[in-house]
Write a protein that holds these residues in place. Structure first.
Motif, mmCIF file in Angstrom:
data_model
loop_
_atom_site.group_PDB
_atom_site.id
_atom_site.type_symbol
_atom_site.label_atom_id
_atom_site.label_comp_id
_atom_site.label_asym_id
_atom_site.label_seq_id
_atom_site.Cartn_x
_atom_site.Cartn_y
_atom_site.Cartn_z
ATOM 1 N N SER A 31 1.030 -1.394 -0.257
ATOM 2 C CA SER A 31 -0.096 0.208 0.363
ATOM 3 C C SER A 31 0.881 0.952 0.066
ATOM 4 O O SER A 31 0.750 2.463 -0.227
ATOM 5 N N ARG A 44 5.375 2.087 -2.242
ATOM 6 C CA ARG A 44 3.872 1.336 -3.318
ATOM 7 C C ARG A 44 4.234 0.909 -3.963
ATOM 8 O O ARG A 44 5.029 1.098 -4.690
ATOM 9 N N ASN A 48 -2.603 -1.090 -10.923
ATOM 10 C CA ASN A 48 -4.188 0.196 -10.260
ATOM 11 C C ASN A 48 -5.019 -0.118 -11.581
ATOM 12 O O ASN A 48 -6.064 0.948 -11.212
ATOM 13 N N ARG A 49 -4.941 -0.471 -12.148
ATOM 14 C CA ARG A 49 -5.853 -0.583 -13.012
ATOM 15 C C ARG A 49 -6.454 -2.268 -13.806
ATOM 16 O O ARG A 49 -5.127 -3.004 -13.877
ATOM 17 N N ASP A 63 -10.452 0.890 -11.572
ATOM 18 C CA ASP A 63 -9.068 1.787 -11.504
ATOM 19 C C ASP A 63 -9.027 2.043 -10.687
ATOM 20 O O ASP A 63 -9.786 1.991 -9.020
ATOM 21 N N ASP A 65 -6.585 1.534 -6.269
ATOM 22 C CA ASP A 65 -6.046 2.553 -5.292
ATOM 23 C C ASP A 65 -5.434 1.664 -4.282
ATOM 24 O O ASP A 65 -5.801 0.147 -4.098
ATOM 25 N N ASP A 93 2.177 -1.540 -11.075
ATOM 26 C CA ASP A 93 2.631 0.364 -10.588
ATOM 27 C C ASP A 93 4.337 0.155 -11.440
ATOM 28 O O ASP A 93 4.353 1.224 -11.614
ATOM 29 N N ASN B 95 -5.813 7.312 2.778
ATOM 30 C CA ASN B 95 -6.323 7.716 1.581
ATOM 31 C C ASN B 95 -7.490 7.065 1.002
ATOM 32 O O ASN B 95 -7.972 6.551 1.179
ATOM 33 N N GLU B 97 -9.954 7.313 -1.843
ATOM 34 C CA GLU B 97 -10.077 6.502 -2.981
ATOM 35 C C GLU B 97 -9.931 4.658 -2.966
ATOM 36 O O GLU B 97 -9.153 4.764 -1.739
#
Lengths: 107, 151
Positions: A31, A44, A48-49, A63, A65, A93, B95, B97
């Protein structure tokens, strides 16, 4: 390290059916909030997608996080009208991409 | 002013302490402003209404590392009238999101499930943006027994 995406897609469906797709990929989803023993932040590194395409058209994407759990699991629906191939893509990432494919016969 | 070695040490320590605790305070959880800003950016000027969105979360999550959530939005899902995307926020995480699901008319039903991390007891928010630009939201509180952010 991420590896072995696992996807469940029904093999057969009737035209117009709304099928359920379940996907899972092994990934730590670091994270960026955790610290190591020296108190330094661990950088991190997450997926991410995510995107699912059917016969070349994108039908669902997400998307992502860092608040998504390790080994990210996604379940969603798709309406199928014809036979074809699903392609699934996960983007890391670090820029790596993991993909897998599944075929479905619609009769 | 002459900086002695002792003074330099004291300053350095104070600075380091501030850096550690300062960042702790900032990162403890998302501020209300951050949530507002994220909602505003997502809504693109539309007013955020209630209803149409159903968010399913456990009432109590024993392990904040993996909390199952499910979102469903009431919509015919046709080319002219479908759900474009659903953003999930958690107001007590470092965070806010969490994830954004992007649907298409080919989705058939605007529903998705995933597993998320929650640092502590907090509200999970789901906001849906329709193809006509209208925005709807739902909010659930989840009680977390063991937080899921590590460190």
């Amino acid at each position: 390290m991420a590896s072995k995406p696992r996807v469940k897609v029904p093999k057969k469906a009737k035209a117009g059916d709304i099928i359920t797709i379940k996907t899972l990929i092994s990934h730590k989803m670091e994270s960026g909030q955790r610290k190591n023993k020296k108190g330094e932040k661990i950088p991190r590194k997450i997926i991410n997608r995510f995107a699912a395409t059917f016969n070349g058209t994108e039908v669902f994407s997400a998307d992502i996080d860092p608040a998504v759990s390790a080994n990210p699991y996604l379940e969603f629906r798709v309406k199928v009208n014809e036979s074809g191939t699903f392609k699934f893509l996960w983007v890391d990432d670090d820029g790596s991409e993991y993909t897998t494919e599944k075929k479905i016969t619609v009769g | 002013m002459k900086i002695t070695r002792r003074k330099a040490m004291a300053l350095g320590t104070a600075g380091a302490l501030f850096a550690v605790f300062g960042s702790r305070i900032n990162r403890a959880h998302a501020s209300a402003e951050e949530i507002d800003a994220a909602l505003k950016a997502f809504a693109e000027g539309a007013e955020i209404g209630e209803g149409q969105v159903s968010l399913t979360t456990p009432e109590i999550a024993e392990n904040g590392n993996t909390v199952p959530i499910s979102v469903e939005v009431d919509s015919p899902m046709t080319e002219d009238n479908h759900v474009k995307s659903v953003m999930v926020l958690a107001d007590g995480n470092p965070n806010p999101e969490v994830i954004t699901f992007n649907f298409t008319a080919a989705s058939g039903v605007a529903t998705a499930k995933t597993r998320i991390r929650l640092a502590k007891t907090q509200n999970v928010i789901a906001v849906a943006k329709m193809s006509d630009g209208s925005v709807h939201m739902a909010k659930n509180q989840v009680k977390v027994t063991i937080g899921g952010c590590g460190g």
